[in-house]
Motif scaffolding. Structure first.
Motif: not given
Length: 256
Positions: A117, A183, A206
């Motif tokens: 990610i 995130l 997120a």
């Protein structure tokens, strides 16, 4: 969250074979537990590692591979870390040096998920939004039947083991929270903010993104556990993910 005996088990620091093979017990293929999810560790960048780093990687792979075979065959809660250490021919301390918690022996791809990610967002194209980069990442993982996509031949053995263990289920929930925090920091960084203190908008974005991906992931796993053909699940999962990201693009007000 990963074919027969793992690459780590076959290609570890020594080549004496796994404990099961030395005892004449065979490999995972004997009990149907083979699958791509058994290829543990971070292998795509191995060519850039030093010899010492490659040895450490393969030791990690071997430990996790032996642990996974034991957990699937006997159940996570019925196997001790000491038994894993004996199977991998290392000390218990060595096991904990690589895996601080027993649960991480089985859910050994959690760090990889965070790294993927992070790379997707930070290395995205100049005209690509973080959300578009995550769409590309998730669909790419599904196309290659990567364990992190949750869809693949033999994956049901892995997920049944997780569902049968309260400890593994709890660790999986923690992993989702960790990915959400990662995130949020990345979205803040991408917007020019402080990744150490992401704002409300970044945290909400997120949370929505991770929740959407998780919902699609759980649906695919449930269908596989129900006996649906992997090929059919993968095709429909790709469409579910596309619709999910389309909805996320509409829901998120700013250029995420």
């Amino acid at each position: 969250m990963a074919e027969g005996v793992t690459d780590g088990a076959r290609n570890g620091v020594d080549d004496g074979g796994t404990e099961g093979e030395r005892r004449g017990g065979g490999t995972a293929a004997d009990d149907g537990t083979d699958g791509p999810w058994k290829e543990t560790g971070f292998t795509e960048d191995e060519g850039r590692l030093t010899l010492r780093e490659r040895k450490k990687l393969r030791t990690r792979q071997r430990i996790s591979g032996e642990a996974t075979l034991l957990f699937i065959r006997r159940g996570f809660d019925h196997v001790t870390v000491a038994e894993v250490a004996r199977a991998a021919e290392v000390s218990t301390m060595t096991v904990f040096n690589y895996f601080p918690r027993k649960e991480d022996l089985f859910l050994d791809r959690i760090p990889e998920a965070g790294e993927r990610i992070t790379r997707a967002v930070r290395e995205r194209g100049a005209d690509e939004t973080p959300l578009a980069a995550l769409r590309r990442l998730t669909l790419g993982l599904l196309a290659e039947r990567h364990p992190l996509a949750g869809v693949g031949e033999g994956f049901e053995h892995f997920w049944r083991t997780v569902l049968d263990s309260p400890a593994l289920r709890a660790r999986a929930r923690e992993a989702v929270e960790e990915l959400e925090q990662t995130l949020a920091a990345l979205l803040s960084e991408a917007a020019g903010g402080d990744p150490e203190r992401p704002g409300r908008t970044d945290r909400l974005a997120a949370a929505l993104i991770i929740a959407g991906i998780r919902a699609a992931f759980v649906e695919a796993v449930t269908r596989q556990l129900g006996g649906d053909p992997v090929a059919a699940v993968a095709v429909e999962q790709a469409e579910v993910l596309r619709r999910t990201f389309d909805a996320l693009e509409r829901a998120l007000a700013r250029d995420v």
